[in-house]
Design a protein around this motif. Structure first.
Motif, PDB file in Angstrom:
ATOM      1  N   ASP A 154     116.078  89.358  36.821  1.00  0.00           N
ATOM      2  CA  ASP A 154     117.077  90.304  37.301  1.00  0.00           C
ATOM      3  C   ASP A 154     117.999  89.559  38.258  1.00  0.00           C
ATOM      4  O   ASP A 154     117.540  88.734  39.048  1.00  0.00           O
ATOM      5  N   GLU A 155     119.263  89.862  38.206  1.00  0.00           N
ATOM      6  CA  GLU A 155     120.250  89.208  39.075  1.00  0.00           C
ATOM      7  C   GLU A 155     119.897  89.332  40.555  1.00  0.00           C
ATOM      8  O   GLU A 155     120.238  88.471  41.357  1.00  0.00           O
ATOM      9  N   ALA A 156     119.212  90.404  40.925  1.00  0.00           N
ATOM     10  CA  ALA A 156     118.894  90.650  42.333  1.00  0.00           C
ATOM     11  C   ALA A 156     117.677  89.851  42.822  1.00  0.00           C
ATOM     12  O   ALA A 156     117.406  89.822  44.017  1.00  0.00           O
ATOM     13  N   THR A 183     114.010  91.274  50.027  1.00  0.00           N
ATOM     14  CA  THR A 183     113.978  91.987  48.752  1.00  0.00           C
ATOM     15  C   THR A 183     113.190  93.288  48.875  1.00  0.00           C
ATOM     16  O   THR A 183     113.530  94.284  48.236  1.00  0.00           O
ATOM     17  N   THR A 211     115.604  95.923  49.923  1.00  0.00           N
ATOM     18  CA  THR A 211     116.653  96.320  48.983  1.00  0.00           C
ATOM     19  C   THR A 211     116.135  96.670  47.594  1.00  0.00           C
ATOM     20  O   THR A 211     116.644  97.585  46.954  1.00  0.00           O
ATOM     21  N   ARG A 212     115.144  95.915  47.115  1.00  0.00           N
ATOM     22  CA  ARG A 212     114.595  96.126  45.768  1.00  0.00           C
ATOM     23  C   ARG A 212     113.075  95.946  45.794  1.00  0.00           C
ATOM     24  O   ARG A 212     112.545  94.939  45.334  1.00  0.00           O
TER      25      ARG A 212
END
Length: 189
Positions: free
Chosen positions: A58-60, A119, A122-123
């Motif tokens: 995933d880009e994140a 992370t 945020t995710r």
């Protein structure tokens, strides 16, 4: 026809051999069934590892998390690493009990720990995927190479509390194995 003691002894010997053979065959069958169950569980865990790695694609996802996830996957699916661990355990059963000597975390430990913390804010799903990948890789390793369990068990307990430090521990050990087998091939941990 009369039955003499030699005939009785011969018959008893034949029965004893048959019982022994059947017992041995049953034991072999039990061991094979047990091993088959272990390998099936390893296959399930490898599927879980693959799924977790797909989630990390995933880009994140910070690059350091991806690098460590792939290094851990490589280490725990490598038969040469399993042989290295097995040999180390045979030479010194407590070889993996102690932590690395460094008193403070390495730079990459901090980088990975920082990436995991950032992370998580945020995710969190990506941090969960990272820990799932690590855990699945360890479980598959233990099922595929059960003789390495004394190395794996302490690690399982630590990954949730210290994922960055434990990830570096495994990668460093794997690098030592690779460097010993083919100098110059180890990736910096």
């Amino acid at each position: 026809m009369s039955i003499d003691s030699a005939s009785v002894l011969a018959a008893l010997a034949i029965v004893a051999v048959m019982v022994f053979s059947l017992t041995a065959a049953a034991e072999r069958s039990r061991r094979h069934a047990s091993r088959e169950r272990q390998l099936r569980r390893a296959t399930i865990e490898l599927g879980e590892l693959s799924s977790a790695l797909d989630e990390l694609d995933d880009e994140a996802t910070p690059a350091v998390m991806l690098v460590y996830a792939l290094r851990l996957s490589d280490a725990f699916t490598n038969p040469a690493f399993a042989a290295f661990v097995r040999d180390q355990l045979a030479q010194a059963p407590g070889a993996f009990d102690d932590k690395f000597d460094e008193a403070k975390p390495a730079e990459e430990d901090s980088e990975l720990a920082d990436a995991l913390q950032a992370t998580l804010r945020t995710r969190p799903d990506l941090v969960v995927a990272f820990v799932r990948a690590f855990s699945a890789a360890i479980s598959a390793f233990a099922e595929r190479w059960p003789e390495c369990t004394p190395y794996v068990e302490p690690l399982r307990r630590q990954i949730l509390a210290h994922p960055a430090a434990e990830a570096r521990r495994v990668v460093t050990l794997s690098n030592r194995q690779v460097a010993g087998a083919a100098p110059g091939l180890a990736v910096a941990a």
